[in-house]
Design an enzyme around this catalytic site. Structure first.
Site, PDB file in Angstrom:
ATOM      1  N   ASP A 175       0.934  -1.219  -0.021  1.00  0.00           N
ATOM      2  CA  ASP A 175      -0.045  -0.072  -0.126  1.00  0.00           C
ATOM      3  C   ASP A 175       0.811   1.400  -0.113  1.00  0.00           C
ATOM      4  OD1 ASP A 175      -3.093   0.863   1.656  1.00  0.00           O
ATOM      5  OD2 ASP A 175      -1.782   2.180   0.914  1.00  0.00           O
ATOM      6  N   ALA A 235      -2.205   0.324  12.665  1.00  0.00           N
ATOM      7  CA  ALA A 235      -1.825  -1.085  12.478  1.00  0.00           C
ATOM      8  C   ALA A 235      -1.890  -1.631  11.316  1.00  0.00           C
ATOM      9  CB  ALA A 235      -2.946  -1.807  13.490  1.00  0.00           C
ATOM     10  N   TYR A 236      -2.798  -1.299  10.427  1.00  0.00           N
ATOM     11  CA  TYR A 236      -2.936  -1.651   8.904  1.00  0.00           C
ATOM     12  C   TYR A 236      -1.629  -1.128   8.189  1.00  0.00           C
ATOM     13  CZ  TYR A 236      -3.883  -1.374   4.058  1.00  0.00           C
ATOM     14  OH  TYR A 236      -3.815  -1.262   2.508  1.00  0.00           O
ATOM     15  N   ALA A 237      -1.385  -0.179   8.219  1.00  0.00           N
ATOM     16  CA  ALA A 237       0.143   0.709   7.565  1.00  0.00           C
ATOM     17  C   ALA A 237       1.299  -0.129   8.194  1.00  0.00           C
ATOM     18  CB  ALA A 237       0.148   2.118   7.895  1.00  0.00           C
TER      19      ALA A 237
END
Ligand SMILES: NC(=O)C1=CN([C@@H]2O[C@H](COP(=O)(O)OP(=O)(O)OC[C@H]3O[C@@H](n4cnc5c(N)ncnc54)[C@H](OP(=O)(O)O)[C@@H]3O)[C@@H](O)[C@H]2O)C=CC1
Ligand SMILES: Nc1nc2c(c(=O)[nH]1)N=C([C@H](O)[C@@H](O)CO)CN2
Length: 236
Positions: free
Chosen positions: A135, A147-149
């Site tokens: 991403d 958290a996703y990143a």
């Protein structure tokens, strides 16, 4: 006939479009899915070998890996597409949010890459491929998806490690998208604000990623790299 390509998360959007296009090009596909959609029935009718697998459950990952090893002697490629875009502001605890993000974006690709590397090396193609869908936020972070990143950044780093470990038999690359496809519940204000974040200012659609995957599959030389498909967002 090529050895199959394993794609995770083929039930919708980018994973579904990629699996469908490759099947229509007579490329055998092994796909994983979590939720049952009409798209799963369609891919099965197109000849895909499909397995339900919730990557939050390590026993299901184990079973998937064992089944693929039992049924296949080789693989042409693995595309780690499955992902959960979990915002930090959700009903789960911060510990559970981070655990889930690391589970799907780091632990799952890590386990599958190590366990299925021998199948990739056994393929008849000049070289095989692993492709990680990361991403744009790996470069910049994200205030609402920390958290996703972080988990996508770990996946991005694994691209470097696995490319060095598996070369020259297996090329390992990442694709870092930004704003490829809105979600149905994205409202007009969010869409307008998001489109302004890139130089190109468009929602390009899934074909951008399908074409990028096909470029990597055709390359004999690109490895250890991230292809940025983000409309020049880094320059806005
Ligand atoms: N769309 C975009 O604009 C962008 C996409 N990307 C990346 O590109 C990739 C594809 O994006 P997109 O198609 O939008 O992704 P989606 O979020 O629409 O779909 C991801 C797929 O992963 C599956 N999945 C989610 N959680 C799990 C789980 N626990 N176990 C197994 N499967 C799971 C989903 O299944 P289910 O239907 O059951 O939820 C779904 O099929 C992703 O890696 C994403 O992070 C990056 C930046 C921008
Ligand atoms: N698994 C997913 N990851 C991401 C998605 C998505 O729909 N599913 N969407 C985005 C956004 O498009 C973002 O790039 C907009 O700036 C990011 N990741």
């Amino acid at each position: 006939m090529n050895a199959p390509i394993l794609i995770t998360g083929v039930g919708k959007r980018i994973g579904y479009a990629l699996a469908r296009q490759l099947l229509r090009s007579d490329q055998p596909i092994i796909g994983t899915y979590r939720s049952e959609y009409e798209s799963i029935t369609e891919l099965r009718q197109l000849g895909a070998e499909l397995y339900p697998c919730d990557f939050y459950d390590d026993s299901q990952i184990r079973s998937l890996i064992d089944t693929i090893k039992e049924r296949h002697a080789s693989l042409r490629a693995i595309v780690h597409n499955a992902s959960d875009w979990l915002p930090d502001d959700n009903a789960l605890s911060p510990a559970s949010t981070l655990q889930r993000m690391m589970q799907i974006h780091v632990s799952t690709p890590y386990q599958i890459n190590l366990e299925l590397a021998d199948l990739l090396k056994a393929g008849s193609a000049e070289c095989s491929d692993i492709i990680h869908l990361t991403d744009y936020v790996v470069e910049k972070g994200s205030k609402k998806h920390i958290a996703y990143a972080a988990s996508k950044a770990a996946l991005s780093n694994m691209t470097l490690s696995f490319s060095a470990l598996f070369a020259p038999e297996i090329k390992v690359n990442a694709i870092a998208p930004a704003m490829i496809l809105f979600n149905p519940d994205d409202d007009a204000e969010y869409r307008s604000k998001t489109l302004k974040k890139s130089l190109m200012g468009i929602e390009p659609g899934v074909q951008e990623i399908v074409d990028t995957v096909n470029y990597l599959l055709k390359s004999r030389y690109v490895t250890g790299r991230t292809l940025h498909v983000d409309g020049g967002r880094h320059l806005k």
